[in-house]
Design an enzyme around this catalytic site. Structure first.
Site, short mmCIF file in Angstrom:
data_model
loop_
_atom_site.label_atom_id
_atom_site.label_comp_id
_atom_site.label_asym_id
_atom_site.label_seq_id
_atom_site.Cartn_x
_atom_site.Cartn_y
_atom_site.Cartn_z
N GLY A 123 -21.67 -56.99 -33.28
CA GLY A 123 -21.21 -55.61 -33.28
C GLY A 123 -22.38 -54.68 -33.53
N LYS B 275 -21.41 -50.94 -42.23
CA LYS B 275 -22.80 -50.93 -42.68
C LYS B 275 -23.52 -49.66 -42.25
CE LYS B 275 -23.11 -55.97 -42.66
NZ LYS B 275 -23.72 -57.18 -42.04
N CYS C 12 -25.57 -53.51 -37.57
CA CYS C 12 -25.21 -54.67 -36.76
C CYS C 12 -24.56 -55.74 -37.62
CB CYS C 12 -26.44 -55.28 -36.10
SG CYS C 12 -27.27 -54.24 -34.89
N ASP C 13 -23.72 -56.53 -36.99
CA ASP C 13 -23.18 -57.72 -37.65
C ASP C 13 -22.83 -58.75 -36.59
OD1 ASP C 13 -22.11 -58.61 -40.51
OD2 ASP C 13 -20.74 -59.40 -39.00
N SER C 14 -23.13 -60.02 -36.89
CA SER C 14 -22.89 -61.08 -35.92
C SER C 14 -21.93 -62.14 -36.48
CB SER C 14 -24.20 -61.78 -35.54
OG SER C 14 -25.11 -60.89 -34.94
#
Length: 221
Positions: free
Chosen positions: A113, A60, A76-78
């Protein structure tokens, strides 16, 4: 002034940054998460949850960085790790209900992340860096009844968030405790982001001052 760009559509992440004194602009990436994950599996083999979150955060951030110059891009990624199973956003109300029936009375680990890309010009202190890390927080869930689960899913909130719950919204009463950074559960670990920004030569208070000056300039214009 340094421009901070959040490569995420998450309003919770933006609110967190604003509450901490920053005013990021938002540019949502065009990343196909399923395709990126599949490509990573093909390249690296089986991935643990924290690696999946980091791979997606990097994709991203780098997608948006290709579109924007002279800025700090944050992606970000969760994902939620529940007994070794990786969960993102539920795809349907039925999946959200099933997920909560698994989660209730138990604990999972929320991994977020974070990836930072510096596209600033070298003359303005730019480093060209691209770097990241993952923050992990253990979340303890209340033992919900079926009625509570169905009523929560009916609000629509669990379908919009990784792990099918929030810590800062309607899901808050259903989280009985956490171990680790609470901002990470909301969607972006402010302490980890501070450390990553320091790696590219930026201190948090400098960005906070920059955001204040930008806001003042808009009011004066």
């Amino acid at each position: 002034m340094t421009s901070l760009v959040l490569a995420s559509a998450s309003p919770a992440r933006r609110r967190l940054l604003a509450a901490a004194g920053l005013e990021p602009s938002v540019v949502v990436s065009n990343v196909d998460e399923t395709a990126v994950t599949a490509a990573a599996l093909e390249t690296y083999g089986e991935l643990v949850a924290e690696d999946v979150a980091l791979v997606l955060a990097r994709a991203k951030a780098e997608d948006v960085a290709d579109q924007i110059d002279d800025a700090i891009i944050v992606g970000c990624d969760s994902v939620l790790d529940l007994d070794g199973e990786i969960h993102g956003k539920p795809s349907s109300p039925a999946e959200a209900i099933s997920r909560w029936r698994q989660m209730r009375g138990r604990s999972g680990v929320l991994h977020t992340g974070h990836w930072v890309v510096d596209t600033r010009d070298e003359a303005q202190g730019g480093t060209g860096a691209t770097l990241g890390a993952t923050a992990s927080t253990t979340v303890h869930f209340a033992k919900l009844t079926d009625d509570e689960i169905e009523a929560y899913v009916e609000t629509g909130e669990p379908l919009r968030v990784a792990g099918a719950f929030t810590l800062d919204g309607l899901g808050a009463p259903y989280v009985i405790g956490i171990e680790g950074d609470p901002s990470n559960v909301v969607g972006i670990s402010l302490p980890l982001l501070r450390e990553l920004l320091m790696e590219v030569g930026l201190q948090w208070h400098e960005l906070r001052t920059s955001a204040h000056q930008g806001a003042q300039g808009r009011r004066d214009s």
